[in-house]
Motif scaffolding. Structure first.
Motif, mmCIF file in Angstrom:
data_model
loop_
_atom_site.group_PDB
_atom_site.id
_atom_site.type_symbol
_atom_site.label_atom_id
_atom_site.label_comp_id
_atom_site.label_asym_id
_atom_site.label_seq_id
_atom_site.Cartn_x
_atom_site.Cartn_y
_atom_site.Cartn_z
ATOM 1 N N GLN A 28 0.812 -1.214 0.000
ATOM 2 C CA GLN A 28 0.000 0.000 0.000
ATOM 3 C C GLN A 28 0.849 1.270 0.000
ATOM 4 O OE1 GLN A 28 -2.312 1.209 3.474
ATOM 5 N NE2 GLN A 28 -1.413 -0.498 4.609
ATOM 6 N N PHE A 29 2.141 1.130 0.276
ATOM 7 C CA PHE A 29 3.043 2.278 0.297
ATOM 8 C C PHE A 29 3.933 2.338 -0.951
ATOM 9 C CE2 PHE A 29 2.419 0.953 4.786
ATOM 10 C CZ PHE A 29 1.578 1.998 5.142
ATOM 11 N N LYS A 30 3.668 1.479 -1.917
ATOM 12 C CA LYS A 30 4.515 1.369 -3.107
ATOM 13 C C LYS A 30 4.697 2.713 -3.814
ATOM 14 C CE LYS A 30 4.451 -1.085 -7.490
ATOM 15 N NZ LYS A 30 3.732 -2.098 -8.260
ATOM 16 N N ASP A 31 3.635 3.462 -4.026
ATOM 17 C CA ASP A 31 3.748 4.747 -4.718
ATOM 18 C C ASP A 31 4.563 5.759 -3.919
ATOM 19 O OD1 ASP A 31 2.446 4.013 -7.031
ATOM 20 O OD2 ASP A 31 0.482 4.703 -6.355
ATOM 21 N N ILE A 32 4.503 5.679 -2.604
ATOM 22 C CA ILE A 32 5.327 6.564 -1.764
ATOM 23 C C ILE A 32 6.792 6.167 -1.903
ATOM 24 C CG2 ILE A 32 5.863 7.272 0.608
ATOM 25 C CD1 ILE A 32 2.857 6.755 1.251
ATOM 26 N N ILE A 33 7.074 4.869 -1.798
ATOM 27 C CA ILE A 33 8.444 4.369 -1.883
ATOM 28 C C ILE A 33 9.055 4.698 -3.241
ATOM 29 C CG2 ILE A 33 9.848 2.257 -1.898
ATOM 30 C CD1 ILE A 33 7.744 1.166 0.193
ATOM 31 N N LEU A 34 8.265 4.626 -4.300
ATOM 32 C CA LEU A 34 8.757 4.923 -5.645
ATOM 33 C C LEU A 34 8.816 6.420 -5.936
ATOM 34 C CD1 LEU A 34 6.929 2.120 -7.669
ATOM 35 C CD2 LEU A 34 9.353 2.229 -7.037
#
Length: 155
Positions: free
Chosen positions: A44-50
């Motif tokens: 769920q945090f993938k877009d933040i991490i990227l």
């Protein structure tokens, strides 16, 4: 402790460290064509991490429902052969988006195990597996291992 008590104590512990408690994302993802199911706590945090989305806060904690069904890192071939490979489970996570780093994460994990869950220093253990011999070692491997081992000393 029951699983519900462990889950709530984990989230509350990290809320006490300034983390926002966020709900589990859906197990079936609607807006990510690269994943059929949520198979890890970080999904769920993938877009933040990227770097595609700004986090709503710098510290978050959650209990993420996960499903692993096949392929690399999905462990289906291991299910039933031991006590720790499952197809559906929850991952407890504490997340920092540029706010704190390895030292604080290790300190707090140790504090949670010993002070909250009540493990003795001797019962609690940390495993820092060696890096894959076919890959270059991550630059922080030795630092992480030294930090974990330092935590093992009595307070």
């Amino acid at each position: 402790m029951t699983s519900n008590e462990i889950r709530e104590s984990f989230k509350n512990f990290f809320a006490g460290k300034g983390h926002k408690i966020v709900p589990s994302a859906p197990m079936v993802l609607k807006d990510d064509p690269t994943l059929m199911f949520t198979n890890a706590g970080m999904n769920q945090f993938k877009d933040i991490i990227l770097g595609n989305r700004v986090p709503e806060c710098r510290r978050m904690t959650d209990s993420q429902k996960c499903l692993r069904v096949s392929g690399k890192h999905n462990d289906l071939e291991e299910v039933g052969h031991d006590t720790y490979h499952h197809t559906m489970f929850e991952m407890l996570g504490n997340w920092s988006f540029g706010d704190y780093f390895k030292q604080e994460a290790i300190d707090w994990a140790w504090e949670y195990l010993v002070d909250v869950l009540g493990y003795s220093q001797e019962e609690a253990d940390a495993i820092c597996p060696p890096p894959d011999p076919d890959l270059p070692p991550p630059p922080s491997f030795g630092e992480a291992l030294r930090t974990v081992l330092k935590q093992k000393k009595p307070r």
